[in-house]
Scaffold this motif. Structure first.
Motif, PDB file in Angstrom:
ATOM      1  N   LEU A  28       9.283  15.484   3.067  1.00 31.50           N
ATOM      2  CA  LEU A  28       9.549  16.303   2.151  1.00 31.50           C
ATOM      3  C   LEU A  28       8.260  17.829   2.989  1.00 31.50           C
ATOM      4  CD1 LEU A  28      10.134  15.472  -1.633  1.00 31.50           C
ATOM      5  CD2 LEU A  28      11.688  15.828  -0.210  1.00 31.50           C
ATOM      6  N   ASP A  29       8.822  18.442   2.535  1.00 29.00           N
ATOM      7  CA  ASP A  29       8.319  19.698   2.900  1.00 29.00           C
ATOM      8  C   ASP A  29       6.351  19.545   2.980  1.00 29.00           C
ATOM      9  OD1 ASP A  29      10.121  21.090   4.154  1.00 29.00           O
ATOM     10  OD2 ASP A  29      10.593  22.459   2.452  1.00 29.00           O
ATOM     11  N   ASN A  30       6.459  18.708   1.671  1.00 28.15           N
ATOM     12  CA  ASN A  30       5.095  19.294   1.798  1.00 28.15           C
ATOM     13  C   ASN A  30       4.513  17.347   1.685  1.00 28.15           C
ATOM     14  OD1 ASN A  30       5.977  16.851   0.169  1.00 28.15           O
ATOM     15  ND2 ASN A  30       5.227  18.140  -1.996  1.00 28.15           N
ATOM     16  N   GLY A  31       4.863  17.432   2.225  1.00 24.84           N
ATOM     17  CA  GLY A  31       4.673  15.996   3.105  1.00 24.84           C
ATOM     18  C   GLY A  31       4.516  14.590   2.729  1.00 24.84           C
ATOM     19  N   SER A  32       5.580  14.480   1.009  1.00 21.48           N
ATOM     20  CA  SER A  32       5.705  13.660  -0.010  1.00 21.48           C
ATOM     21  C   SER A  32       7.288  12.596   0.700  1.00 21.48           C
ATOM     22  CB  SER A  32       5.512  14.147  -1.023  1.00 21.48           C
ATOM     23  OG  SER A  32       6.507  14.801  -1.445  1.00 21.48           O
ATOM     24  N   TRP A  33       7.034  11.723   0.234  1.00 20.80           N
ATOM     25  CA  TRP A  33       8.458  11.048   0.749  1.00 20.80           C
ATOM     26  C   TRP A  33       9.253  11.003  -0.025  1.00 20.80           C
ATOM     27  CZ3 TRP A  33      10.374   9.566   6.154  1.00 20.80           C
ATOM     28  CH2 TRP A  33       8.962  10.246   7.154  1.00 20.80           C
ATOM     29  N   THR A  34      10.496  10.668   0.149  1.00 21.76           N
ATOM     30  CA  THR A  34      12.091  10.209  -1.496  1.00 21.76           C
ATOM     31  C   THR A  34      12.166   8.599  -0.509  1.00 21.76           C
ATOM     32  OG1 THR A  34      13.751  10.771   0.370  1.00 21.76           O
ATOM     33  CG2 THR A  34      11.956  12.625  -0.908  1.00 21.76           C
ATOM     34  N   GLY A  35      12.997   8.203  -1.789  1.00 21.16           N
ATOM     35  CA  GLY A  35      13.760   7.400  -1.636  1.00 21.16           C
ATOM     36  C   GLY A  35      13.017   6.091  -1.590  1.00 21.16           C
ATOM     37  N   ILE A  36      13.404   4.874  -1.012  1.00 20.40           N
ATOM     38  CA  ILE A  36      12.566   3.828   0.128  1.00 20.40           C
ATOM     39  C   ILE A  36      10.921   3.736   0.436  1.00 20.40           C
ATOM     40  CG2 ILE A  36      12.215   1.133   0.751  1.00 20.40           C
ATOM     41  CD1 ILE A  36      15.730   1.052   0.222  1.00 20.40           C
ATOM     42  N   VAL A  37      11.254   4.926   0.721  1.00 19.49           N
ATOM     43  CA  VAL A  37       9.725   5.007   2.005  1.00 19.49           C
ATOM     44  C   VAL A  37       8.995   5.607   1.042  1.00 19.49           C
ATOM     45  CG1 VAL A  37       8.976   6.141   3.630  1.00 19.49           C
ATOM     46  CG2 VAL A  37      10.991   5.054   4.387  1.00 19.49           C
ATOM     47  N   GLY A  38       9.221   6.263   0.727  1.00 18.39           N
ATOM     48  CA  GLY A  38       8.463   7.132  -0.436  1.00 18.39           C
ATOM     49  C   GLY A  38       7.848   5.793  -2.156  1.00 18.39           C
ATOM     50  N   GLN A  39       8.852   5.067  -2.261  1.00 17.20           N
ATOM     51  CA  GLN A  39       7.861   3.955  -3.104  1.00 17.20           C
ATOM     52  C   GLN A  39       7.341   2.834  -2.786  1.00 17.20           C
ATOM     53  OE1 GLN A  39      11.535   2.368  -4.281  1.00 17.20           O
ATOM     54  NE2 GLN A  39      11.668   2.985  -6.110  1.00 17.20           N
ATOM     55  N   LEU A  40       7.137   3.044  -0.891  1.00 22.85           N
ATOM     56  CA  LEU A  40       6.635   1.836  -0.215  1.00 22.85           C
ATOM     57  C   LEU A  40       5.089   3.086  -0.001  1.00 22.85           C
ATOM     58  CD1 LEU A  40       9.159  -0.019   2.227  1.00 22.85           C
ATOM     59  CD2 LEU A  40       7.985  -1.048   0.423  1.00 22.85           C
ATOM     60  N   ALA A  41       5.642   4.110   0.083  1.00 21.84           N
ATOM     61  CA  ALA A  41       4.245   4.677   1.039  1.00 21.84           C
ATOM     62  C   ALA A  41       3.078   5.120  -0.877  1.00 21.84           C
ATOM     63  CB  ALA A  41       3.836   6.421   1.009  1.00 21.84           C
ATOM     64  N   SER A  42       3.577   5.044  -1.658  1.00 29.17           N
ATOM     65  CA  SER A  42       2.734   5.298  -2.788  1.00 29.17           C
ATOM     66  C   SER A  42       2.879   3.889  -3.645  1.00 29.17           C
ATOM     67  CB  SER A  42       3.380   5.903  -4.055  1.00 29.17           C
ATOM     68  OG  SER A  42       4.581   5.005  -4.413  1.00 29.17           O
ATOM     69  N   LYS A  43       3.212   2.538  -3.029  1.00 33.94           N
ATOM     70  CA  LYS A  43       2.871   1.154  -3.299  1.00 33.94           C
ATOM     71  C   LYS A  43       3.608   0.782  -4.327  1.00 33.94           C
ATOM     72  CE  LYS A  43      -0.914   0.471  -0.610  1.00 33.94           C
ATOM     73  NZ  LYS A  43      -2.094   0.251  -0.281  1.00 33.94           N
ATOM     74  N   LYS A  44       4.251   1.300  -5.187  1.00 32.56           N
ATOM     75  CA  LYS A  44       4.732   1.086  -6.524  1.00 32.56           C
ATOM     76  C   LYS A  44       6.066  -0.051  -5.858  1.00 32.56           C
ATOM     77  CE  LYS A  44       5.691   5.612  -7.876  1.00 32.56           C
ATOM     78  NZ  LYS A  44       6.883   7.538  -8.372  1.00 32.56           N
ATOM     79  N   VAL A  45       6.263  -0.015  -4.818  1.00 34.18           N
ATOM     80  CA  VAL A  45       7.264  -1.460  -4.756  1.00 34.18           C
ATOM     81  C   VAL A  45       6.412  -2.265  -3.530  1.00 34.18           C
ATOM     82  CG1 VAL A  45       9.207  -0.866  -4.766  1.00 34.18           C
ATOM     83  CG2 VAL A  45       8.506  -0.480  -2.999  1.00 34.18           C
ATOM     84  N   ASP A  46       6.396  -3.578  -3.018  1.00 29.63           N
ATOM     85  CA  ASP A  46       5.902  -4.503  -2.059  1.00 29.63           C
ATOM     86  C   ASP A  46       6.287  -4.569  -0.603  1.00 29.63           C
ATOM     87  OD1 ASP A  46       4.200  -5.523  -4.038  1.00 29.63           O
ATOM     88  OD2 ASP A  46       5.852  -5.956  -4.956  1.00 29.63           O
ATOM     89  N   MET A  47       7.531  -4.187  -1.190  1.00 25.70           N
ATOM     90  CA  MET A  47       8.494  -4.420   0.054  1.00 25.70           C
ATOM     91  C   MET A  47      10.235  -3.895   0.324  1.00 25.70           C
ATOM     92  SD  MET A  47       9.455  -8.224   1.570  1.00 25.70           S
ATOM     93  CE  MET A  47      10.488  -7.901   2.307  1.00 25.70           C
ATOM     94  N   SER A  48      10.424  -3.746   0.975  1.00 26.90           N
ATOM     95  CA  SER A  48      12.136  -2.920   1.197  1.00 26.90           C
ATOM     96  C   SER A  48      13.047  -4.142   1.201  1.00 26.90           C
ATOM     97  CB  SER A  48      12.485  -2.008   2.412  1.00 26.90           C
ATOM     98  OG  SER A  48      12.448  -2.507   3.437  1.00 26.90           O
TER      99      SER A  48
END
Length: 423
Positions: free
Chosen positions: A68-88
């Motif tokens: 996104l424009d603010n630098g954050s990520w959506t979807g699977i990549v966003g979950q990985l970047a925030s470490k909400k999941v361990d892998m795709s």
């Protein structure tokens, strides 16, 4: 949804999954869903080798990952970047932007991006009888008919004037009408391969009528031959076989939102073919609706080659016919892999399992064996494109035939002159 039987202490690993046409099918809502597809056995093997249980998590926005424009990520990549999941739990395409926030694993598969559409069907063509010739040839034929008609009338009327002093005005008018009628019959009868009982007698008329008769014979012979070839060997013109050809149509094309195709088109340079595709795109995340519209021929599909093969296979299983074709590859082969958060300790274990399965051919076997008929359908489309060499004839196609007849006439004249000289 949970996979595997936990043999170690919880918590289970969390895998982010998303529907991928032909690879992994999700049914239900993000909180209560089931999965199926050829990727599922691969996940089961990985889970068994790691001796863990896995919780499958579907991103609420149903996207693979867009910055996104603010630098954050959506979807699977966003979950990985925030470490909400361990892998795709599905292979994802890696690009420069994603590499900055996640770690790609060992390559699972390579897949070129292609464009697919319903095959053209043979239909009755009411105007098919005019297609053996181009408009230029038909125009030349019409012009020749008018010239010959006028020429025959002028020659006959000119010859008739030599005898006007011996006939009345009424007979002169009748003679002119008779000359017009005879010229019309001689002119029209020859191209239609019809005989006319009256033969031209005057020398000039015989010469002009003879030239027209010879030209009509050549045209009629070639016309019948080409028309017969078009009827015996029907050919199909593909609506498009490249991006440039697709842009010349009004066909809409479906792409999955935030997919590699969608991202590539969004990031394309203005003025390029990819950038101009934006006006023909249908972008959403409703895969089932997209597949339904594609199968009905409403939209073209732009996706990975493997995904397109899976849809073609689905159609073949139901109809036992090859109803779709895949255009020439649009992008080079793209590499997909499982993704991990930065510095993940799980990555080496998964990479070892995936590399072993790749080297033994198990991954390719799981992903490719269920689309064999679709491959045959796509490969057999060469029989369609080969027939497109049939085309309307242009003026240049007649030069050789006329040259042959002209050489024969010159040879006959030479033989005639030699006979006169030797007498």
């Amino acid at each position: 949804m949970r996979l595997g039987v936990p043999r170690a202490s919880p918590p289970c690993l969390r895998m982010a999954v998303l529907n991928w046409i032909g690879l992994l099918a999700l049914r239900g809502n993000p909180k209560n869903f089931t999965v199926s597809g050829p990727l599922l056995p691969l996940l089961d093997i990985m889970i068994e080798k790691m001796n863990v249980c896995v919780d499958l998590v579907v991103p609420s926005d149903l996207q693979y990952g867009t910055q996104l424009d603010n630098g954050s990520w959506t979807g699977i990549v966003g979950q990985l970047a925030s470490k909400k999941v361990d892998m795709s739990g599905v292979p994802v395409l890696i690009n420069t932007k994603r590499n900055k926030v996640v770690d790609p694993g060992f390559p699972v598969m390579g897949d070129p991006v292609s464009l697919s559409y319903i095959r053209p069907a043979q239909r009755a063509d009411l105007a098919g009888f005019v297609k053996p010739f181009t408009l230029q040839v038909w125009s030349s034929l019409l012009a020749g008919l008018v010239v010959v008609l006028v020429g025959l009338v002028v020659v006959q009327v000119s010859d008739a004037r030599l005898y006007e002093h011996n006939i009345s005005a009424k007979e002169s008018q009748a003679g002119k009408r008779e000359a017009l009628w005879a010229a019309l019959q001689w002119t029209v009868a020859a191209p239609l391969a019809q005989a006319w009982w009256r033969e031209p007698r005057e020398g000039q008329v015989r010469l002009l009528a003879g030239i027209w008769l010879l030209s009509s014979f050549v045209l009629a012979t070639v016309y019948r031959s080409n028309l017969k070839a078009m009827l015996i060997l029907p050919h199909f013109n593909l609506p498009f076989n490249s991006i440039d050809e697709f842009l010349q149509t009004d066909i809409k094309c479906f792409v999955v939102e935030s997919s590699v195709v969608h991202e590539s088109i969004k990031a394309s340079t203005p003025g390029t073919a990819l950038h101009r595709m934006k006006k023909q795109l249908i972008v959403h995340t409703e895969d089932q609706l997209a597949v339904k519209d594609f199968l009905e021929g409403k939209y073209a599909g732009m996706a990975g080659y493997y995904s397109l093969l899976t849809v073609v296979q689905f159609s073949f299983d139901k109809t036992k016919t090859c109803r779709y074709y895949v255009a020439d590859t649009l992008f080079g082969s793209l590499t997909f892999s499982f993704l991990f958060p930065k510095g993940s300790k799980l990555k080496p274990k998964v990479d070892y399992i995936v590399s072993t399965l790749k080297d033994t051919g198990i991954v390719d076997h799981l992903l490719r064996t269920n689309v064999q008929e679709a491959k045959e359908c796509v490969q057999s489309q060469a029989s369609i494109t080969l027939d497109t060499t049939l085309r309307p004839l242009a003026l240049g196609d007649f030069f050789g035939v006329y040259f042959l007849y002209g050489a024969g006439i010159l040879t006959a004249i030479f033989a005639f002159l030699m006979e006169l000289c030797l007498r």
